[in-house]
Motif scaffolding. Structure first.
Motif, PDB file in Angstrom:
ATOM      1  N   VAL A 281       8.202  -3.290   3.290  1.00 32.71           N
ATOM      2  CA  VAL A 281       7.611  -3.439   4.624  1.00 32.71           C
ATOM      3  C   VAL A 281       8.411  -2.628   5.642  1.00 32.71           C
ATOM      4  CG1 VAL A 281       7.228  -5.054   6.534  1.00 32.71           C
ATOM      5  CG2 VAL A 281       6.504  -5.669   4.220  1.00 32.71           C
ATOM      6  N   ALA A 282       9.733  -2.743   5.575  1.00 31.25           N
ATOM      7  CA  ALA A 282      10.583  -2.012   6.521  1.00 31.25           C
ATOM      8  C   ALA A 282      10.407  -0.503   6.370  1.00 31.25           C
ATOM      9  CB  ALA A 282      12.046  -2.398   6.302  1.00 31.25           C
ATOM     10  N   ALA A 283      10.314  -0.013   5.131  1.00 32.80           N
ATOM     11  CA  ALA A 283      10.141   1.424   4.900  1.00 32.80           C
ATOM     12  C   ALA A 283       8.816   1.913   5.464  1.00 32.80           C
ATOM     13  CB  ALA A 283      10.221   1.713   3.398  1.00 32.80           C
ATOM     14  N   ALA A 284       7.740   1.163   5.180  1.00 36.71           N
ATOM     15  CA  ALA A 284       6.421   1.577   5.660  1.00 36.71           C
ATOM     16  C   ALA A 284       6.336   1.517   7.183  1.00 36.71           C
ATOM     17  CB  ALA A 284       5.348   0.687   5.040  1.00 36.71           C
ATOM     18  N   ARG A 285       6.883   0.482   7.779  1.00 31.08           N
ATOM     19  CA  ARG A 285       6.841   0.355   9.238  1.00 31.08           C
ATOM     20  C   ARG A 285       7.610   1.491   9.912  1.00 31.08           C
ATOM     21  NH1 ARG A 285       7.728  -6.184  10.200  1.00 31.08           N
ATOM     22  NH2 ARG A 285       5.556  -6.793   9.798  1.00 31.08           N
ATOM     23  N   TYR A 286       8.699   1.889   9.317  1.00 32.95           N
ATOM     24  CA  TYR A 286       9.476   2.985   9.883  1.00 32.95           C
ATOM     25  C   TYR A 286       8.636   4.262   9.951  1.00 32.95           C
ATOM     26  CZ  TYR A 286      13.103   6.555  10.325  1.00 32.95           C
ATOM     27  OH  TYR A 286      13.857   7.625  10.745  1.00 32.95           O
ATOM     28  N   LEU A 287       7.924   4.564   8.867  1.00 35.76           N
ATOM     29  CA  LEU A 287       7.068   5.750   8.858  1.00 35.76           C
ATOM     30  C   LEU A 287       5.889   5.594   9.817  1.00 35.76           C
ATOM     31  CD1 LEU A 287       7.056   6.503   5.021  1.00 35.76           C
ATOM     32  CD2 LEU A 287       8.237   7.800   6.820  1.00 35.76           C
ATOM     33  N   LEU A 288       5.329   4.411   9.892  1.00 35.64           N
ATOM     34  CA  LEU A 288       4.226   4.165  10.828  1.00 35.64           C
ATOM     35  C   LEU A 288       4.690   4.346  12.272  1.00 35.64           C
ATOM     36  CD1 LEU A 288       2.651   1.035   9.098  1.00 35.64           C
ATOM     37  CD2 LEU A 288       1.567   3.289   9.336  1.00 35.64           C
ATOM     38  N   ASP A 289       5.893   3.860  12.564  1.00 32.45           N
ATOM     39  CA  ASP A 289       6.427   3.995  13.925  1.00 32.45           C
ATOM     40  C   ASP A 289       6.680   5.462  14.278  1.00 32.45           C
ATOM     41  OD1 ASP A 289       6.334   1.275  14.268  1.00 32.45           O
ATOM     42  OD2 ASP A 289       8.471   0.946  13.853  1.00 32.45           O
ATOM     43  N   LEU A 290       6.947   6.293  13.257  1.00 31.64           N
ATOM     44  CA  LEU A 290       7.125   7.727  13.505  1.00 31.64           C
ATOM     45  C   LEU A 290       5.791   8.425  13.756  1.00 31.64           C
ATOM     46  CD1 LEU A 290       9.831   8.695  10.838  1.00 31.64           C
ATOM     47  CD2 LEU A 290      10.136   8.596  13.328  1.00 31.64           C
ATOM     48  N   GLY A 291       4.701   7.736  13.470  1.00 30.45           N
ATOM     49  CA  GLY A 291       3.381   8.305  13.708  1.00 30.45           C
ATOM     50  C   GLY A 291       2.608   8.679  12.459  1.00 30.45           C
ATOM     51  N   HIS A 292       3.158   8.425  11.286  1.00 29.89           N
ATOM     52  CA  HIS A 292       2.454   8.762  10.035  1.00 29.89           C
ATOM     53  C   HIS A 292       1.312   7.773   9.779  1.00 29.89           C
ATOM     54  CE1 HIS A 292       5.292  11.835   8.638  1.00 29.89           C
ATOM     55  NE2 HIS A 292       6.226  11.087   9.192  1.00 29.89           N
ATOM     56  N   ARG A 293       0.206   8.301   9.328  1.00 33.53           N
ATOM     57  CA  ARG A 293      -0.945   7.465   8.972  1.00 33.53           C
ATOM     58  C   ARG A 293      -1.413   7.762   7.545  1.00 33.53           C
ATOM     59  NH1 ARG A 293       1.085   5.435  12.458  1.00 33.53           N
ATOM     60  NH2 ARG A 293       0.240   4.619  14.432  1.00 33.53           N
ATOM     61  N   ARG A 294      -1.188   8.968   7.092  1.00 31.33           N
ATOM     62  CA  ARG A 294      -1.567   9.328   5.724  1.00 31.33           C
ATOM     63  C   ARG A 294      -0.294   9.313   4.867  1.00 31.33           C
ATOM     64  NH1 ARG A 294      -5.898  10.902   3.112  1.00 31.33           N
ATOM     65  NH2 ARG A 294      -5.788  12.415   1.383  1.00 31.33           N
ATOM     66  N   ILE A 295      -0.003   8.129   4.308  1.00 36.53           N
ATOM     67  CA  ILE A 295       1.257   7.890   3.595  1.00 36.53           C
ATOM     68  C   ILE A 295       0.972   7.671   2.111  1.00 36.53           C
ATOM     69  CG2 ILE A 295       3.337   6.475   3.455  1.00 36.53           C
ATOM     70  CD1 ILE A 295       2.784   5.573   6.345  1.00 36.53           C
ATOM     71  N   GLY A 296       1.602   8.471   1.268  1.00 37.77           N
ATOM     72  CA  GLY A 296       1.460   8.319  -0.176  1.00 37.77           C
ATOM     73  C   GLY A 296       2.507   7.373  -0.730  1.00 37.77           C
ATOM     74  N   VAL A 297       2.216   6.840  -1.909  1.00 36.19           N
ATOM     75  CA  VAL A 297       3.115   5.870  -2.547  1.00 36.19           C
ATOM     76  C   VAL A 297       3.327   6.235  -4.009  1.00 36.19           C
ATOM     77  CG1 VAL A 297       3.554   3.439  -3.056  1.00 36.19           C
ATOM     78  CG2 VAL A 297       2.186   4.055  -1.058  1.00 36.19           C
ATOM     79  N   LEU A 298       4.586   6.302  -4.429  1.00 36.24           N
ATOM     80  CA  LEU A 298       4.942   6.364  -5.842  1.00 36.24           C
ATOM     81  C   LEU A 298       5.534   5.014  -6.213  1.00 36.24           C
ATOM     82  CD1 LEU A 298       6.684   9.853  -6.204  1.00 36.24           C
ATOM     83  CD2 LEU A 298       4.255   9.294  -6.308  1.00 36.24           C
ATOM     84  N   THR A 299       5.030   4.418  -7.276  1.00 32.99           N
ATOM     85  CA  THR A 299       5.515   3.103  -7.662  1.00 32.99           C
ATOM     86  C   THR A 299       5.862   3.092  -9.137  1.00 32.99           C
ATOM     87  OG1 THR A 299       5.030   0.724  -7.579  1.00 32.99           O
ATOM     88  CG2 THR A 299       3.218   2.202  -8.191  1.00 32.99           C
ATOM     89  N   GLY A 300       6.413   1.971  -9.610  1.00 32.25           N
ATOM     90  CA  GLY A 300       6.828   1.845 -10.996  1.00 32.25           C
ATOM     91  C   GLY A 300       5.783   1.153 -11.846  1.00 32.25           C
ATOM     92  N   PRO A 301       6.158   0.717 -13.056  1.00 32.50           N
ATOM     93  CA  PRO A 301       5.203   0.078 -13.971  1.00 32.50           C
ATOM     94  C   PRO A 301       4.576  -1.169 -13.366  1.00 32.50           C
ATOM     95  CG  PRO A 301       7.244   0.648 -15.103  1.00 32.50           C
ATOM     96  CD  PRO A 301       7.492   0.864 -13.649  1.00 32.50           C
ATOM     97  N   ALA A 302       3.299  -1.375 -13.650  1.00 36.16           N
ATOM     98  CA  ALA A 302       2.580  -2.519 -13.084  1.00 36.16           C
ATOM     99  C   ALA A 302       3.169  -3.846 -13.531  1.00 36.16           C
ATOM    100  CB  ALA A 302       1.102  -2.440 -13.464  1.00 36.16           C
ATOM    101  N   LYS A 303       3.782  -3.884 -14.728  1.00 36.72           N
ATOM    102  CA  LYS A 303       4.338  -5.132 -15.248  1.00 36.72           C
ATOM    103  C   LYS A 303       5.656  -5.511 -14.569  1.00 36.72           C
ATOM    104  CE  LYS A 303       7.043  -3.025 -18.980  1.00 36.72           C
ATOM    105  NZ  LYS A 303       7.318  -3.000 -20.429  1.00 36.72           N
ATOM    106  N   ASP A 304       6.247  -4.575 -13.858  1.00 34.27           N
ATOM    107  CA  ASP A 304       7.545  -4.784 -13.233  1.00 34.27           C
ATOM    108  C   ASP A 304       7.372  -5.581 -11.938  1.00 34.27           C
ATOM    109  OD1 ASP A 304       9.984  -4.465 -11.834  1.00 34.27           O
ATOM    110  OD2 ASP A 304      10.425  -2.665 -12.987  1.00 34.27           O
ATOM    111  N   LEU A 305       8.031  -6.752 -11.860  1.00 36.24           N
ATOM    112  CA  LEU A 305       7.901  -7.603 -10.676  1.00 36.24           C
ATOM    113  C   LEU A 305       8.352  -6.884  -9.410  1.00 36.24           C
ATOM    114  CD1 LEU A 305       9.177 -11.097 -11.966  1.00 36.24           C
ATOM    115  CD2 LEU A 305       6.817 -10.419 -11.449  1.00 36.24           C
ATOM    116  N   SER A 306       9.437  -6.119  -9.488  1.00 36.44           N
ATOM    117  CA  SER A 306       9.925  -5.434  -8.293  1.00 36.44           C
ATOM    118  C   SER A 306       8.943  -4.364  -7.847  1.00 36.44           C
ATOM    119  CB  SER A 306      11.302  -4.818  -8.555  1.00 36.44           C
ATOM    120  OG  SER A 306      11.241  -3.819  -9.559  1.00 36.44           O
TER     121      SER A 306
END
Length: 346
Positions: free
Chosen positions: A176-201
């Motif tokens: 949440v903190a990472a995304a809000r920081y980018l949103l506050d900078l003015g970004h709206r088109r933000i991509g996401v790289l994530t890990g395995p779906a089975k991973d809780l984190s």
């Protein structure tokens, strides 16, 4: 009624005293096969090994172990990044040292790669407690340690291993903190790289990112999501996929710092400059994050604190105490450096 000697022996036999020959007969294998399982050696099929292990657990078997010469804790890793492992060990040692307790570590990569067991050889050292910092920890591993009376605490396990105690961080709030920081900078088109779906984190971080966008009233664009593993190579390859879209993102949030470092390479390959053309945020704050040019903005996980907490918990269990909860979460913090800036007008 007069009982013969064999009946008396059966009635007085304690759990755990069942002979190896009897275990072998019940399992339908030879005594040497049971011995191999006990000593963690190879040459036993997986199904056979599981059958023998189940019988040993069911009969409360306690293998004869060497006389304990230390009150040591064992920390188990599997190909963990060195800077993270050192921080975890530093935290464990800080607590263990106050209890006159030694600390050892094991990287089980060789055993896992060869399909060999790692719990049984570990038990031969008769540790006071085990701290497992590896994604491949399973319920079966937990059961084997519990059957031998060795307390276990897991650090950031992939899945829920209840009732095994676990130590992690608040991945959701970090994302949440990472995304809000980018949103506050003015970004709206933000991509996401994530890990395995089975991973809780991984799931928690993705959920936190979605929540931040939802709170800002910005729809989540599924076309800007890529799932992979936490490696440099996936960061590079998946990052390049996103950066070569007809409408690429202006910022990327990465599942960990290794992915973020890979994105730096993807940006170089596609002729983009960080942060002028692309903003990047990582997760973990490994040592290399501060060495990049520009230095990486990332969410810091307190690995030393996680190790210290795990050590306190496993020593409490070794002392026969009960824990007040199943999962313990540390706070994360956003470390702002030079890899993010307001998006350029297009």
């Amino acid at each position: 009624m007069i009982e013969d000697g064999r009946t008396q022996r059966r009635r007085t036999r304690r759990r755990g005293d069942l002979p190896i020959a009897t275990i072998a007969e019940l399992a339908g294998v030879s005594p040497p096969t049971v011995s191999k399982v006990l000593n963690g050696r190879g040459g036993v099929g997986e199904q056979t090994r599981q059958r023998v292990e189940a019988l040993l657990r069911d009969h409360g078997y306690r293998r004869p172990l060497p006389t304990r010469t230390s009150q040591g804790l064992e920390v188990v890793f599997h190909q963990m990044l060195g800077s993270i492992a050192i921080e975890i060990m530093r935290g464990v040692e800080a607590v263990a040292g106050t209890r006159d307790c030694t600390v050892g570590f094991t990287d089980v990569h060789r055993q896992v790669s060869a399909g060999l067991p790692w719990v049984e050889p570990l038990l031969l050292r008769q540790p006071r407690g085990v701290i497992a910092a590896l994604s491949g920890l399973t319920a079966q591993h937990c059961e084997l340690l519990a059957a031998s009376g060795v307390p276990l605490v897991a650090i950031d396990p992939v899945g829920d291993l209840f009732p095994t105690a676990a130590v992690g961080t608040n991945n959701w709030s970090g994302a949440v903190a990472a995304a809000r920081y980018l949103l506050d900078l003015g970004h709206r088109r933000i991509g996401v790289l994530t890990g395995p779906a089975k991973d809780l984190s991984s799931r928690a971080r993705l959920d936190g990112f979605r929540a931040a966008l939802d709170h800002a009233g910005i729809p989540f664009d599924e076309s800007l999501l890529r799932r992979g593993v936490f490696t440099f190579e996936d960061g590079r390859d998946l990052g390049r996929e996103l950066l070569t879209l007809p409408e690429p993102p202006t910022a990327l949030v990465c599942g960990d710092d290794l992915q973020a470092i890979g994105v730096y390479e993807a940006a170089r390959q596609t002729g983009l400059r960080i942060p002028d053309d692309l903003s990047v945020v990582g997760f973990d704050d490994i040592d290399q994050a501060a060495w990049l040019a520009p230095a990486l903005t990332t969410v810091r996980q307190p690995f030393a604190e996680m190790g210290a907490t795990a050590a306190r918990l496993v020593l409490a269990l070794a002392d026969g105490k009960s824990l007040t909860q199943h999962r313990y979460e540390m706070d994360t913090v956003l470390v702002v450096r030079g890899s993010a800036a307001p998006p350029r007008a297009r």
